[in-house]
Design a protein around this motif. Structure first.
Motif, PDB file in Angstrom:
ATOM      1  N   ILE A 110       1.137 -10.377  -7.175  1.00  0.00           N
ATOM      2  CA  ILE A 110       1.188  -8.989  -6.446  1.00  0.00           C
ATOM      3  C   ILE A 110       0.163  -8.067  -6.759  1.00  0.00           C
ATOM      4  CG2 ILE A 110       2.652  -6.906  -6.163  1.00  0.00           C
ATOM      5  CD1 ILE A 110       4.174  -9.628  -5.865  1.00  0.00           C
ATOM      6  N   TYR A 111      -0.462  -7.710  -5.399  1.00  0.00           N
ATOM      7  CA  TYR A 111      -1.526  -6.900  -5.335  1.00  0.00           C
ATOM      8  C   TYR A 111      -1.486  -5.551  -4.645  1.00  0.00           C
ATOM      9  CZ  TYR A 111      -3.413 -11.457  -6.447  1.00  0.00           C
ATOM     10  OH  TYR A 111      -3.825 -12.758  -7.033  1.00  0.00           O
ATOM     11  N   ILE A 112      -1.543  -4.495  -5.577  1.00  0.00           N
ATOM     12  CA  ILE A 112      -1.303  -3.007  -4.891  1.00  0.00           C
ATOM     13  C   ILE A 112      -2.354  -2.267  -4.654  1.00  0.00           C
ATOM     14  CG2 ILE A 112      -0.120  -0.877  -5.454  1.00  0.00           C
ATOM     15  CD1 ILE A 112       1.430  -2.831  -7.663  1.00  0.00           C
ATOM     16  N   LYS A 113      -2.525  -1.861  -3.452  1.00  0.00           N
ATOM     17  CA  LYS A 113      -3.579  -1.180  -2.959  1.00  0.00           C
ATOM     18  C   LYS A 113      -3.774   0.140  -3.369  1.00  0.00           C
ATOM     19  CE  LYS A 113      -6.882  -0.255   1.211  1.00  0.00           C
ATOM     20  NZ  LYS A 113      -6.885  -0.157   2.426  1.00  0.00           N
ATOM     21  N   GLU A 114      -4.967   0.783  -4.185  1.00  0.00           N
ATOM     22  CA  GLU A 114      -4.775   2.209  -4.461  1.00  0.00           C
ATOM     23  C   GLU A 114      -4.471   3.041  -3.367  1.00  0.00           C
ATOM     24  OE1 GLU A 114      -6.259   1.374  -8.562  1.00  0.00           O
ATOM     25  OE2 GLU A 114      -5.374   2.953  -7.560  1.00  0.00           O
ATOM     26  N   SER A 115      -3.983   4.287  -3.698  1.00  0.00           N
ATOM     27  CA  SER A 115      -3.557   5.193  -2.657  1.00  0.00           C
ATOM     28  C   SER A 115      -3.947   6.497  -3.112  1.00  0.00           C
ATOM     29  CB  SER A 115      -1.986   5.133  -2.402  1.00  0.00           C
ATOM     30  OG  SER A 115      -1.541   5.887  -1.608  1.00  0.00           O
ATOM     31  N   ALA A 116      -4.464   7.133  -2.061  1.00  0.00           N
ATOM     32  CA  ALA A 116      -5.199   8.627  -2.351  1.00  0.00           C
ATOM     33  C   ALA A 116      -3.857   9.378  -1.828  1.00  0.00           C
ATOM     34  CB  ALA A 116      -6.081   8.738  -1.527  1.00  0.00           C
ATOM     35  N   GLY A 117      -3.072   9.036  -0.969  1.00  0.00           N
ATOM     36  CA  GLY A 117      -1.939  10.050  -0.392  1.00  0.00           C
ATOM     37  C   GLY A 117      -0.717   9.318  -1.334  1.00  0.00           C
ATOM     38  N   ALA A 118       0.553   9.664  -0.612  1.00  0.00           N
ATOM     39  CA  ALA A 118       1.740   9.300  -0.921  1.00  0.00           C
ATOM     40  C   ALA A 118       2.476   8.181  -0.457  1.00  0.00           C
ATOM     41  CB  ALA A 118       2.734  10.603  -0.918  1.00  0.00           C
ATOM     42  N   ARG A 119       2.946   7.081  -1.329  1.00  0.00           N
ATOM     43  CA  ARG A 119       3.608   6.093  -0.950  1.00  0.00           C
ATOM     44  C   ARG A 119       5.237   6.553  -0.513  1.00  0.00           C
ATOM     45  NH1 ARG A 119       0.746   3.771  -5.413  1.00  0.00           N
ATOM     46  NH2 ARG A 119      -0.508   2.080  -4.817  1.00  0.00           N
ATOM     47  N   GLU A 120       5.844   5.843   0.479  1.00  0.00           N
ATOM     48  CA  GLU A 120       7.173   6.185   0.683  1.00  0.00           C
ATOM     49  C   GLU A 120       8.088   5.885  -0.561  1.00  0.00           C
ATOM     50  OE1 GLU A 120       6.539   4.593   5.360  1.00  0.00           O
ATOM     51  OE2 GLU A 120       8.392   3.698   4.052  1.00  0.00           O
ATOM     52  N   PRO A 121       9.061   6.769  -0.909  1.00  0.00           N
ATOM     53  CA  PRO A 121       9.822   6.672  -2.107  1.00  0.00           C
ATOM     54  C   PRO A 121      10.335   5.373  -2.319  1.00  0.00           C
ATOM     55  CG  PRO A 121      10.351   8.728  -0.766  1.00  0.00           C
ATOM     56  CD  PRO A 121       9.420   7.743   0.147  1.00  0.00           C
ATOM     57  N   ARG A 122      10.961   4.598  -1.381  1.00  0.00           N
ATOM     58  CA  ARG A 122      11.550   3.275  -1.691  1.00  0.00           C
ATOM     59  C   ARG A 122      10.631   2.271  -1.868  1.00  0.00           C
ATOM     60  NH1 ARG A 122      16.708   1.591   2.224  1.00  0.00           N
ATOM     61  NH2 ARG A 122      16.894   0.093   0.334  1.00  0.00           N
TER      62      ARG A 122
ATOM     63  N   TYR B 243      -4.261  -4.011  -9.308  1.00  0.00           N
ATOM     64  CA  TYR B 243      -4.606  -3.003  -8.360  1.00  0.00           C
ATOM     65  C   TYR B 243      -6.073  -3.299  -7.629  1.00  0.00           C
ATOM     66  CZ  TYR B 243      -0.829  -0.191  -9.840  1.00  0.00           C
ATOM     67  OH  TYR B 243       0.503   0.232 -10.304  1.00  0.00           O
ATOM     68  N   PHE B 244      -6.134  -3.177  -6.076  1.00  0.00           N
ATOM     69  CA  PHE B 244      -7.434  -3.203  -5.661  1.00  0.00           C
ATOM     70  C   PHE B 244      -7.586  -2.190  -4.715  1.00  0.00           C
ATOM     71  CE2 PHE B 244      -4.415  -4.543  -2.754  1.00  0.00           C
ATOM     72  CZ  PHE B 244      -4.856  -4.615  -1.411  1.00  0.00           C
ATOM     73  N   SER B 245      -8.900  -2.100  -4.205  1.00  0.00           N
ATOM     74  CA  SER B 245      -9.383  -0.949  -3.522  1.00  0.00           C
ATOM     75  C   SER B 245      -9.788  -1.413  -2.044  1.00  0.00           C
ATOM     76  CB  SER B 245     -10.530  -0.256  -3.976  1.00  0.00           C
ATOM     77  OG  SER B 245     -10.229   0.478  -5.398  1.00  0.00           O
ATOM     78  N   THR B 246     -10.756  -2.562  -1.972  1.00  0.00           N
ATOM     79  CA  THR B 246     -10.995  -3.095  -0.804  1.00  0.00           C
ATOM     80  C   THR B 246     -10.869  -4.597  -0.489  1.00  0.00           C
ATOM     81  OG1 THR B 246     -13.273  -3.897  -1.593  1.00  0.00           O
ATOM     82  CG2 THR B 246     -13.434  -1.771  -1.013  1.00  0.00           C
ATOM     83  N   PRO B 247     -10.954  -4.907   0.985  1.00  0.00           N
ATOM     84  CA  PRO B 247     -10.421  -6.013   1.232  1.00  0.00           C
ATOM     85  C   PRO B 247     -11.392  -7.258   0.407  1.00  0.00           C
ATOM     86  CG  PRO B 247     -10.474  -4.866   3.281  1.00  0.00           C
ATOM     87  CD  PRO B 247     -11.226  -3.913   2.202  1.00  0.00           C
ATOM     88  N   GLN B 248     -12.575  -6.955   0.128  1.00  0.00           N
ATOM     89  CA  GLN B 248     -13.361  -7.787  -0.427  1.00  0.00           C
ATOM     90  C   GLN B 248     -12.919  -7.878  -2.043  1.00  0.00           C
ATOM     91  OE1 GLN B 248     -14.235  -5.173   1.527  1.00  0.00           O
ATOM     92  NE2 GLN B 248     -15.072  -6.183   2.974  1.00  0.00           N
ATOM     93  N   GLN B 249     -12.614  -6.922  -2.591  1.00  0.00           N
ATOM     94  CA  GLN B 249     -11.921  -7.102  -4.072  1.00  0.00           C
ATOM     95  C   GLN B 249     -10.582  -7.955  -4.090  1.00  0.00           C
ATOM     96  OE1 GLN B 249     -10.976  -3.328  -5.691  1.00  0.00           O
ATOM     97  NE2 GLN B 249     -11.080  -4.124  -8.028  1.00  0.00           N
ATOM     98  N   LEU B 250      -9.946  -7.555  -2.875  1.00  0.00           N
ATOM     99  CA  LEU B 250      -8.401  -8.453  -2.929  1.00  0.00           C
ATOM    100  C   LEU B 250      -8.823 -10.031  -2.949  1.00  0.00           C
ATOM    101  CD1 LEU B 250      -5.402  -8.667  -2.831  1.00  0.00           C
ATOM    102  CD2 LEU B 250      -5.854  -8.529  -0.189  1.00  0.00           C
ATOM    103  N   ARG B 251      -9.661 -10.553  -1.915  1.00  0.00           N
ATOM    104  CA  ARG B 251     -10.126 -11.737  -1.792  1.00  0.00           C
ATOM    105  C   ARG B 251     -10.913 -12.600  -2.895  1.00  0.00           C
ATOM    106  NH1 ARG B 251     -14.892 -12.368   2.418  1.00  0.00           N
ATOM    107  NH2 ARG B 251     -16.201 -11.897   0.464  1.00  0.00           N
TER     108      ARG B 251
ATOM    109  N   TRP C   1       0.732  -1.192   0.005  1.00  0.00           N
ATOM    110  CA  TRP C   1      -0.006   0.050  -0.079  1.00  0.00           C
ATOM    111  C   TRP C   1       1.108   1.143   0.016  1.00  0.00           C
ATOM    112  CZ3 TRP C   1      -3.921   1.540   4.212  1.00  0.00           C
ATOM    113  CH2 TRP C   1      -4.925   2.758   3.615  1.00  0.00           C
ATOM    114  N   GLU C   2       1.278   1.746   1.265  1.00  0.00           N
ATOM    115  CA  GLU C   2       1.902   3.120   1.464  1.00  0.00           C
ATOM    116  C   GLU C   2       3.319   2.883   2.029  1.00  0.00           C
ATOM    117  OE1 GLU C   2      -2.023   6.060   1.150  1.00  0.00           O
ATOM    118  OE2 GLU C   2      -0.930   5.661   3.097  1.00  0.00           O
ATOM    119  N   ALA C   3       3.398   1.998   2.807  1.00  0.00           N
ATOM    120  CA  ALA C   3       4.593   1.914   3.703  1.00  0.00           C
ATOM    121  C   ALA C   3       5.516   1.020   3.134  1.00  0.00           C
ATOM    122  CB  ALA C   3       4.198   1.478   5.129  1.00  0.00           C
ATOM    123  N   TYR C   4       6.869   1.302   3.271  1.00  0.00           N
ATOM    124  CA  TYR C   4       8.101   0.317   2.977  1.00  0.00           C
ATOM    125  C   TYR C   4       8.414  -0.560   3.881  1.00  0.00           C
ATOM    126  CZ  TYR C   4      12.704  -0.851   1.308  1.00  0.00           C
ATOM    127  OH  TYR C   4      13.812  -1.540   1.132  1.00  0.00           O
TER     128      TYR C   4
END
Length: 866
Positions: free
Chosen positions: A104-116, A134-142, A75-78
């Protein structure tokens, strides 16, 4: 997926999915991932310490080592980087996942991801071994993860079943002809004794021909496949399978064997001579199925056995071959159960005939159980059917509508009524015949009619072909009727590269043909069968010259026996014009498939016909009979005939035919002991003009590449390169693979002669890969020879030797050994053979002896960089 070894395993040995993510920010998503994994009965490896400070690296590395799938959630944290580390645990887990399939599943982010993390995600997006979504919700990921895991498991399971074949993205060297042992759809039941006995016979040095005898449907083919698989696992050597079910003419047995072995009938020598060359030094077992209808071809087998000392045959036949050296093994029915009243259900199912019946029943009714209530009826059914495997299978297919007791009642009622037929047959064969007839008595009239019509097909057939042949004769929807025949085990369906292909056992087809002949419509249906394939050839003529070339070559390979049957019908009815047109429309298929020798034989019949035929038919027949032999026959015979062919095409205003004949005239002039490049160039320029007038891009590309050959012979390298590049551009614009491979091969030699080794290597490399994907063995051989020259020019002695051995073996084993060759690799090998490295080259040539053709292609395409 490769089974893991080592210390950490889930208690139930399930496949494990390692889930990598930061812990706190993706807690709901981790729970969704766990549900998705567990719903597929896999084991989630969640490692709840996550990627937090001070991760116990040895522990999560051990878990990764013992996992089967890597699932990455981001998601956003490295993640935190420990003082002694350079990356976070999150990235370290990804780095260690190289051997695993990665989802690999990447959650859509409205903020900024950490650079690394952004840097890591960029790496992931460029990783060919990872899929990402890419996914938005836990249900969509499942849902995404569940679907992707299911797809991955299906793909991996399918690959494991086909582990002996090339992977989809690995080019095949031998095309679709290779006679691989069929993958049985069912287990071999009750044949342990027979399996070991026949295997022991074939392992004896003194036994080289074993014939499994017995009536149709007794299980000869299934036993032969079991023996072949057993020997393939235990003994060094090759195993091939030849199905003679569609072959009715003993003269065509060499063609069937050649097709299974990938030997091309290029027409430059007899097919039996080609087979002898291909087999002489090979340690091989060839399983030949359904020999009873071509017994006159038994001498073909003995001739090959005499020529090839390490060759063996395992033959299935209803009767003995009666040739010297034959060892017979009679296949009997499966053992019958004892009195059911004395046995409980568990004891009864130990009987092979009952075990087979119950297994086949469960294929259509998975919840079926042998119980105290039905065991007597099941035992009686097996006894009524004499333990004949096919009879048991046909009866089992009816279990959904007829429980055992009802089925037994019908058998008791039917068999006496049917006993009057075919009394001269052995009792077990009468049983099978009665069973087939009993199975058809339960069909509706439209289904019976369709079954009889399907007997006209040789080998297998598509749904479209079945619908066409049925035509007005089928009052119901053929698809529905065909589905019912499949459900009743009278027709078998298999998926072939995304399309359905159908077939019948030889015994059922024989019965269907009897019904068709009895109906008085046999010849009319044969005519309709031929009409379908003639119309198909006309419809796809231009598809064979374009982007769908590989698809149609593959589909036509499935119908080789039907194409032969169609031609045979046309020739037998003196329809010379249609036969010639049919052959002409499929020219590229005959070429790629290595079947021009057969076409030459058909066209010789046309030329020998006493009644007149059209100018175009004679033009086609002359082309096929003379262009194939231009490398062997003297020019005073070939050039006038090909010139006449061109003139006849001109007379009927067939500009493309005229242009193609002129190309062959030019090639004949170049192949002469005293080549005549000037007159060849003149013929080719005329050919080029004709193709351009006609807008025939395929023909234009062939003319250009031949003009380039003339230029290369004249040492006009720049002109040759220009011609080859023009041809290549045309072929690529049309997405046509044969022309692309041919142009690239020629361009490779021109570049090599000019000293551009890297460019030559790239051209040969692509030509080889393209030919392998198309299944064009001749192109593969040429590609290998080009890369031999590259290796020799670079003094890569071991590589040159291994490729040389592979190319020589391929030419011998595919019947291309004496084919005309546009290849100069011997010139590049000559300095090595004359120098100190000659012995090293010969050693490497011997070392490559055991490489399979697919391995050769993989080896040739690897490591070509300077």
């Amino acid at each position: 997926m490769n089974p893991s070894t080592g210390g950490i395993r889930t208690p139930d040995q399930r496949l494990r999915a390692f889930v990598s993510s930061t812990l706190k920010e993706l807690a709901p998503e981790r729970r969704a991932a766990r549900v998705a994994v567990e719903r597929l009965h896999l084991a989630p490896v969640m490692f709840e310490l996550g990627a937090r400070p001070h991760p116990p690296r040895d522990l999560y590395r051990a878990y990764l080592e013992q996992s089967d799938v890597f699932v990455g959630l981001y998601w956003e944290a490295y993640g935190w980087v420990a003082p002694t580390e350079t990356v976070s645990g999150l990235e370290d887990e990804y780095n260690l996942s190289t051997r695993l399939p990665k989802l690999i599943y990447i959650k859509e982010s409205a903020g900024a991801r950490e650079p690394r993390l952004d840097v890591l995600l960029d790496r992931i997006r460029n990783d060919d071994g990872a899929s990402f979504k890419y996914f938005s919700t836990p249900q969509q990921l499942r849902k995404l993860l569940g679907d992707d895991l299911a797809t991955l498991l299906a793909e991996r399971f399918d690959l494991s079943r086909r582990s002996s074949f090339p992977s989809p993205d690995r080019p095949r060297a031998t095309g679709p002809d290779t006679g691989a042992i069929p993958a049985p759809l069912t287990s071999l039941i009750g044949r342990d004794k027979e399996l070991l006995a026949v295997e022991a016979m074939l392992r004896s040095d003194s036994v080289r021909l074993v014939t499994l005898t017995g009536p149709g449907g007794i299980g000869k083919s299934r036993l032969a496949i079991g023996v072949a698989k057993l020997l393939n696992e235990r003994v060094q050597g090759e195993v091939a399978f030849v199905d003679l079910a569609p072959v009715q003419d003993a003269a065509l047995v060499p063609n069937a064997i050649a097709q299974a072995l990938g030997v091309r009938d290029t027409g430059d020598e007899t097919l039996l001579e080609k087979l002898t060359t291909a087999l002489r030094q090979r340690r091989m077992l060839i399983v030949v199925d359904n020999f009873e209808q071509v017994l006159d071809a038994a001498t073909t087998l003995t001739s090959l056995l005499r020529a090839a000392p390490t060759l063996k045959f395992l033959v299935t036949s209803r009767t003995l071959l009666r040739v010297s050296g034959e060892h017979a093994y009679e296949v009997g029915p499966l053992a019958l159960p004892g009195p059911a009243a004395r046995l409980d259900a568990a004891e009864l199912i130990a009987s092979p005939s009952v075990a087979l019946f119950v297994e086949r029943v469960r294929a259509v009714k998975p919840d079926f159980e042998l119980t105290a209530e039905n065991k007597d009826a099941v035992a009686a059914i097996c006894r009524e059917l004499d333990g004949v495997p096919l009879a048991l299978e046909l009866a089992a297919a009816r279990i959904r509508t007829l429980p055992p007791a009802a089925m037994l009642a019908r058998l008791d009622r039917r068999l006496p009524l049917l006993s009057a037929g075919a009394k001269d047959l052995p009792p077990r064969q009468q049983t099978l015949r009665r069973t087939i007839e009993w199975s058809t008595q339960l069909l509706e009239p439209d289904e019976k009619r369709l079954l009889a019509l399907l007997g006209v097909f040789a080998g297998g057939f598509s749904l479209e072909a079945a619908e066409f042949v049925a035509g007005d004769a089928a009052h119901a929807d053929p698809l529905t009727s065909l589905g019912i025949l499949v459900d009743n085990s009278l027709v078998r369906q298999q998926d072939c590269e995304g399309r359905s292909h159908f077939s019948m056992l030889a015994t059922v087809r024989e019965y269907a043909l009897e019904q068709l002949e009895a109906s008085g419509t046999f010849e009319a249906i044969r005519a309709r069968h031929a009409e379908y394939f003639v119309e198909l050839a006309e419809r796809i003529e231009f598809d064979l010259e374009g982007a769908h070339q590989r698809e149609w070559v593959s589909r036509l390979n499935d119908d080789r026996d039907n194409l032969r049957a169609a031609v045979r019908f046309l020739l037998d009815h003196d329809d010379w014009d249609t036969a010639a047109r049919f052959a002409w429309n499929l020219f590229i298929f005959w070429w790629v498939g290595g079947l021009l020798g057969e076409v030459r034989g058909w066209m010789e019949e046309v030329l020998a016909a006493k009644d007149a035929h059209s100018d175009r038919t004679r033009a086609i027949a002359l082309y096929f009979t003379r262009s194939i032999t231009l490398w062997q026959d003297p020019n005073e015979w070939v050039v006038p005939a090909l010139t006449e062919s061109a003139e006849l095409f001109h007379r009927v205003h067939d500009r493309s035919g005229e242009g193609l004949s002129l190309i062959s005239v030019a090639l004949a002039l170049l192949a002469d002991e005293k080549p005549d490049p000037a007159h060849a160039d003149e013929a080719l320029l005329k050919s080029l003009e004709l193709f351009r007038e006609q807008g025939d891009g395929w023909g234009e590309a062939m003319a250009l590449v031949t003009l380039g050959r003339v230029a290369l012979m004249d040492q006009k390298i720049h002109r040759a390169v220009h011609r080859f590049q023009e041809s290549l551009s045309l072929a690529r614009d049309r997405h046509e693979e044969l022309g692309t491979a041919i142009a690239l091969h020629h361009l490779g030699w021109a570049k090599l002669v000019a000293g551009s080794i890297d460019e030559a290597r790239d051209a040969f490399n692509e030509s080889l890969a393209t030919s392998a994907k198309l299944g064009h063995a001749e192109g593969v051989a040429y590609g290998l020879e080009g890369l031999i020259a590259i290796a020799a020019a670079r003094r890569e002695i071991q590589r040159a030797g291994r490729l040389l051995r592979a190319a020589e073996a391929l030419r011998k084993q595919t019947g291309l050994y004496n084919a005309a060759s546009f290849s100069f690799h011997q010139r590049y090998l000559a300095p090595i053979l004359a120098g100190d490295d000659a012995s090293a080259l010969e050693a490497a040539r011997t070392e490559g002896r055991d490489m399979s053709m697919d391995d050769v292609v993989a080896f040739a395409l690897a490591g070509n960089a300077p």
